[in-house]
Write an enzyme that holds these catalytic residues in place. Sequence first.
Site: not given
Ligand code: XMP
Length: 179
Positions: A45, A101, A104, A132, A152, A165
């Site tokens: 990402g 990237d 979340d 977020k 998302f 991407r």
């Molecule tokens: P977490 O939930 O572990 O997420 O903080 C981090 C990884 O999950 C992917 N991610 C997303 N990818 N749109 C995406 O395309 C989103 O809204 C999104 N939210 C999480 C991302 O790869 C990130 O590194």
Amino acid sequence: MEDDFSRILLERGEIERRVRALAREIADCYDGAHTRLTLAPILSGSLIFVSDLIRELPLKMKLSLVHISTYPGQTTQPGSPRVIVGPTGDIANRDVLIIDDILDTGRTLSRVQAMIRAQGPASVRTAVLLRKPGKARGVEADFVGFDIDDEFVVGYGLDYGDLYRNYPHIALLRPELIR
Ligand code: XMP
């Protein structure tokens, strides 16, 4: 591809300006004489983000790659982060800046931060393009590009089922395309 998006959230120009400003914040933090800097981008990402960011950073640095899979197949529901590769290279006694990237739920970053810390770096900081707010528990980023709503998003490295991407803006997918 353009027809697949319901809305552009961040235009390419806005992203470029913010990445340049973020690079200045990071450069100010690691002074120019610093020779122990290693950037650790979390793939896939952060691919586009890190390639733009490092070219704006007037610092000597090494790269250590970490490849994590969070979304198995075509879904917007994160699974457990699975380590595929890395961190590559020797990061002991290095000042490591993890690049992702998006912050979340924070599961990916907390996993990667722990893996990196276990290898004895001199320091660990984290930069993310998107965050977020309020979702992650107990995980922080030191440098943040944009705070966004809990939707998302794809583009500029972020994918859905490994697609989009290469889209230069950050956008929301049309809801009927999301399973
Ligand atoms: P977490 O939930 O572990 O997420 O903080 C981090 C990884 O999950 C992917 N991610 C997303 N990818 N749109 C995406 O395309 C989103 O809204 C999104 N939210 C999480 C991302 O790869 C990130 O590194």
